[in-house]
Design an enzyme around this catalytic site. Structure first.
Site, PDB file in Angstrom:
ATOM      1  N   ASP A 269       0.873  -1.177   0.000  1.00  0.00           N
ATOM      2  CA  ASP A 269       0.000   0.000   0.000  1.00  0.00           C
ATOM      3  C   ASP A 269       0.909   1.225   0.000  1.00  0.00           C
ATOM      4  O   ASP A 269       1.689   1.430   0.941  1.00  0.00           O
ATOM      5  CB  ASP A 269      -0.859  -0.067   1.274  1.00  0.00           C
ATOM      6  CG  ASP A 269      -1.773   1.129   1.439  1.00  0.00           C
ATOM      7  OD1 ASP A 269      -1.606   2.141   0.733  1.00  0.00           O
ATOM      8  OD2 ASP A 269      -2.661   1.046   2.308  1.00  0.00           O
ATOM      9  N   ILE A 270       0.794   2.049  -1.024  1.00  0.00           N
ATOM     10  CA  ILE A 270       1.713   3.189  -1.210  1.00  0.00           C
ATOM     11  C   ILE A 270       1.618   4.195  -0.049  1.00  0.00           C
ATOM     12  O   ILE A 270       2.584   4.920   0.215  1.00  0.00           O
ATOM     13  CB  ILE A 270       1.444   3.858  -2.586  1.00  0.00           C
ATOM     14  CG1 ILE A 270       2.663   4.642  -3.061  1.00  0.00           C
ATOM     15  CG2 ILE A 270       0.194   4.730  -2.559  1.00  0.00           C
ATOM     16  CD1 ILE A 270       2.629   5.011  -4.535  1.00  0.00           C
TER      17      ILE A 270
ATOM     18  N   ASN B 101      -7.233  12.376 -10.822  1.00  0.00           N
ATOM     19  CA  ASN B 101      -7.961  12.754 -12.033  1.00  0.00           C
ATOM     20  C   ASN B 101      -7.808  14.264 -12.208  1.00  0.00           C
ATOM     21  O   ASN B 101      -7.297  14.946 -11.320  1.00  0.00           O
ATOM     22  CB  ASN B 101      -9.424  12.301 -11.978  1.00  0.00           C
ATOM     23  CG  ASN B 101     -10.142  12.877 -10.784  1.00  0.00           C
ATOM     24  OD1 ASN B 101     -10.231  14.090 -10.627  1.00  0.00           O
ATOM     25  ND2 ASN B 101     -10.626  12.009  -9.906  1.00  0.00           N
TER      26      ASN B 101
ATOM     27  N   GLY C 216      -9.811   4.275  -5.877  1.00  0.00           N
ATOM     28  CA  GLY C 216      -8.493   3.670  -6.051  1.00  0.00           C
ATOM     29  C   GLY C 216      -7.425   4.304  -5.184  1.00  0.00           C
ATOM     30  O   GLY C 216      -7.660   4.685  -4.029  1.00  0.00           O
ATOM     31  N   VAL C 217      -6.255   4.447  -5.763  1.00  0.00           N
ATOM     32  CA  VAL C 217      -5.114   4.950  -4.994  1.00  0.00           C
ATOM     33  C   VAL C 217      -5.320   6.409  -4.580  1.00  0.00           C
ATOM     34  O   VAL C 217      -4.864   6.837  -3.512  1.00  0.00           O
ATOM     35  CB  VAL C 217      -3.796   4.724  -5.785  1.00  0.00           C
ATOM     36  CG1 VAL C 217      -3.687   5.616  -6.999  1.00  0.00           C
ATOM     37  CG2 VAL C 217      -2.593   4.883  -4.879  1.00  0.00           C
ATOM     38  N   ASP C 218      -6.005   7.163  -5.410  1.00  0.00           N
ATOM     39  CA  ASP C 218      -6.301   8.572  -5.118  1.00  0.00           C
ATOM     40  C   ASP C 218      -7.087   8.676  -3.807  1.00  0.00           C
ATOM     41  O   ASP C 218      -6.725   9.451  -2.900  1.00  0.00           O
ATOM     42  CB  ASP C 218      -7.118   9.128  -6.301  1.00  0.00           C
ATOM     43  CG  ASP C 218      -7.232  10.635  -6.324  1.00  0.00           C
ATOM     44  OD1 ASP C 218      -6.534  11.296  -5.542  1.00  0.00           O
ATOM     45  OD2 ASP C 218      -8.034  11.141  -7.129  1.00  0.00           O
TER      46      ASP C 218
ATOM     47  N   SER D  34      -2.857   4.508 -14.204  1.00  0.00           N
ATOM     48  CA  SER D  34      -3.833   4.194 -15.282  1.00  0.00           C
ATOM     49  C   SER D  34      -4.245   2.732 -15.367  1.00  0.00           C
ATOM     50  O   SER D  34      -5.055   2.388 -16.223  1.00  0.00           O
ATOM     51  CB  SER D  34      -3.335   4.648 -16.669  1.00  0.00           C
ATOM     52  OG  SER D  34      -3.444   6.037 -16.823  1.00  0.00           O
TER      53      SER D  34
ATOM     54  N   ILE E  77      -8.952   2.069 -12.616  1.00  0.00           N
ATOM     55  CA  ILE E  77     -10.207   2.583 -13.188  1.00  0.00           C
ATOM     56  C   ILE E  77     -10.003   3.035 -14.640  1.00  0.00           C
ATOM     57  O   ILE E  77     -10.927   2.979 -15.448  1.00  0.00           O
ATOM     58  CB  ILE E  77     -10.734   3.743 -12.293  1.00  0.00           C
ATOM     59  CG1 ILE E  77     -11.020   3.223 -10.870  1.00  0.00           C
ATOM     60  CG2 ILE E  77     -11.995   4.371 -12.875  1.00  0.00           C
ATOM     61  CD1 ILE E  77     -10.965   4.286  -9.789  1.00  0.00           C
ATOM     62  N   TYR E  78      -8.801   3.463 -14.990  1.00  0.00           N
ATOM     63  CA  TYR E  78      -8.530   3.952 -16.352  1.00  0.00           C
ATOM     64  C   TYR E  78      -8.184   2.834 -17.348  1.00  0.00           C
ATOM     65  O   TYR E  78      -7.942   3.107 -18.528  1.00  0.00           O
ATOM     66  CB  TYR E  78      -7.447   5.031 -16.338  1.00  0.00           C
ATOM     67  CG  TYR E  78      -7.921   6.374 -15.801  1.00  0.00           C
ATOM     68  CD1 TYR E  78      -9.238   6.567 -15.374  1.00  0.00           C
ATOM     69  CD2 TYR E  78      -7.059   7.467 -15.733  1.00  0.00           C
ATOM     70  CE1 TYR E  78      -9.670   7.800 -14.882  1.00  0.00           C
ATOM     71  CE2 TYR E  78      -7.488   8.701 -15.255  1.00  0.00           C
ATOM     72  CZ  TYR E  78      -8.799   8.863 -14.829  1.00  0.00           C
ATOM     73  OH  TYR E  78      -9.230  10.086 -14.355  1.00  0.00           O
TER      74      TYR E  78
END
Ligand code: ADP
Length: 178
Positions: free
Chosen positions: A13-14, A27, A35-37, A124, A127-128
């Site tokens: 986990d970052i 985004n 997600g990570v955001d 990316s 979700i991307y």
């Protein structure tokens, strides 16, 4: 030290790994998301979003492939460097270059901020929907190219949250053909 052993593929986990700068796959609104955001904003706290809001008031939106730095709040880092990955399929002729730009522009800004250790998520590939193997090759090429000519960046961590990205990057970094 040659450029290849400056890059490390890790699983985790970052938000839990101590570095100088954590790169966020944001985004273009910089207003947080999934997600990570979402994980970065949840763990870092509101001071990150406050700075994001100030940036967006100035620039409107952050274009794909570009970067902006904020404080890191409660995260074990000095900065969060937000970047916007390409949405797969939206701009097919440019998407590889745009993804590479995320990595090189983030490293350039990290270096300007005197950061030595920088962590990246697999931009990316969530979700991307960017194909993970292509994204892995692009990320490694962009990072290698940048650190070969830069003296400030000592270590780049590619932090893989999912096992698939971890296995792909482990294979790609060791140059094995599969
Ligand atoms: P994008 O919109 O750029 O695809 P996502 O956040 O959906 O961004 O996914 C990017 C990558 O981040 C995915 O590979 C996902 O597994 C990974 N990810 C999600 N949460 C974390 C986390 N806490 N630490 C590191 N990587 C994460």
């Amino acid at each position: 030290m040659n450029s290849s052993n400056k890059i490390e593929v890790v699983k985790g986990d970052i938000t839990k790994i101590e570095v100088d700068a954590i790169v966020n796959a944001a985004n273009s609104s910089l207003m947080g998301g999934g997600g990570v955001d979402g994980a970065i904003h949840r763990a870092g706290g509101p001071s990150i979003l406050e700075e994001c809001e100030t940036i967006i008031q100035k620039i409107g939106k952050l274009p794909t492939g570009e970067v902006a730095a904020t404080n890191a709040g409660n995260l074990p880092a000095k900065y969060v460097i937000h970047t916007v990955g390409p949405i797969y399929g939206r701009n097919p002729e440019k998407e590889n270059e745009l993804l590479a730009n995320c990595y090189s522009n983030a490293l350039k800004l990290a270096s300007e901020l005197n950061c030595r250790i920088v962590s990246f998520p697999n931009i990316s590939t969530g979700i991307y929907h960017f194909p993970k193997t292509t994204a892995a090759k692009i990320s490694l090429a962009a990072i290698r190219e940048f650190i070969a000519k830069n003296k400030t960046i000592e270590k780049v961590l590619l932090v893989c949250y999912d096992s698939e990205n971890y296995e792909i990057l482990k294979t790609e970094i060791s140059g094995k053909i599969y």
